[in-house]
Write an enzyme that holds these catalytic residues in place. Sequence first.
Site, PDB file in Angstrom:
ATOM      1  N   LYS A   1       0.842  -1.183   0.000  1.00  0.00           N
ATOM      2  CA  LYS A   1       0.000   0.000   0.000  1.00  0.00           C
ATOM      3  C   LYS A   1       0.882   1.239   0.000  1.00  0.00           C
ATOM      4  CE  LYS A   1      -4.236  -1.697   0.182  1.00  0.00           C
ATOM      5  NZ  LYS A   1      -5.266  -1.379  -0.824  1.00  0.00           N
TER       6      LYS A   1
ATOM      7  N   ASP B   1      -8.742  -0.084 -10.173  1.00  0.00           N
ATOM      8  CA  ASP B   1      -9.571  -0.556  -9.068  1.00  0.00           C
ATOM      9  C   ASP B   1     -10.764   0.377  -8.917  1.00  0.00           C
ATOM     10  OD1 ASP B   1     -10.753  -1.572  -6.802  1.00  0.00           O
ATOM     11  OD2 ASP B   1      -9.051  -1.225  -5.478  1.00  0.00           O
TER      12      ASP B   1
ATOM     13  N   LYS C   1     -13.947  -6.763  -7.709  1.00  0.00           N
ATOM     14  CA  LYS C   1     -14.314  -6.971  -6.307  1.00  0.00           C
ATOM     15  C   LYS C   1     -15.828  -7.138  -6.227  1.00  0.00           C
ATOM     16  CE  LYS C   1     -10.523  -4.227  -4.332  1.00  0.00           C
ATOM     17  NZ  LYS C   1     -10.171  -3.012  -3.561  1.00  0.00           N
TER      18      LYS C   1
END
Length: 336
Positions: A153, A229, A251
């Site tokens: 991250k 994303d 997702k």
Amino acid sequence: MASEPRLAVASVDWPLREPFVIAGWRYESMPVIVVELSDGQGRTGRGEAVGVDYLGETVASMQAQLRALDLARLGPMDPLPLQGLLPPGGARNALDCALWDLHAQREGASVFDLLGIDLPGPFPLLGTLSLGAPEAMAEAARRHADWPRLKLKLGGGDGRDVERVRAVRTARPDAELLVDVNGAWDCAALEAAAEPLAEAGVRLVEQPLPPGADDGLRRGGLPVPLCADESCQHAGDLERCATRYEYVNVKLDKCGGLTEALRMVARARELGVGLMVGNMCGSSLAMAPALIVASHCGFVDLDGPLLQTDDVADPLVYADGQVAFGPTLPWGTART
């Protein structure tokens, strides 16, 4: 006479082993909704969702969406009618997965049998390193020597993101590295970081720019591949993303469940876009449906349960840098 279907929506707050930090967010625990859908014949399907926090979803908002739903409109308790009744997001994800689970029980077969696939897995897992100081991230990488793939991250806002990557690379020269910026860079930061990241052997840069600031990206235009994303929520975003990114992250919380995720897989193949499957955290109940998507993906980021101190009964098996179903499945199979 058979009783009407019943929908129960509960909340669970999963404690985390340590704070989970990404660009702009810090989590001390992970609140989720758990949906139980009963058909009146003693069968109950389950689903779990975290929701999409950066779009304003909360446990309360997802519960309100589900409690306002007229179950009679689901027809024969099938996932397909649901797609037009709720928008993409956590509420639809939890109910969609519960419907798949219930459908498997009603048919006396597993979801895998219904889809005509073998039980998927095991899969090499991306282990996530929380955003921190370079030396702290390097130490975390050393502690997880059993993870062959690491996702770092980034987006610290302090100009040290490349330093973070180099520190982890020094600590783990053997590891395959990906980075996730969560939209925290601008174009200048991305251009400045691209070559150093490529030199460090970074395989993929996930969501380097905010979703509304990526018009200038061109697929193949940088020395490291890019993955969308936040810029790719559902199948309707794929055509746009296909010109800007080499990969998209699917997702279930974002797209609204397994049904839409499988649509995304099919459309991404048509467009020649690579796939990652990711998660918003949660337990093995949230991860299990995503393992079906994982069988189509080059990267599998389903480590949510590893961040928690507890998990559901019959959890997924996390071992040797891999994730797999255990001997008893928490979702998607006929149960007695």
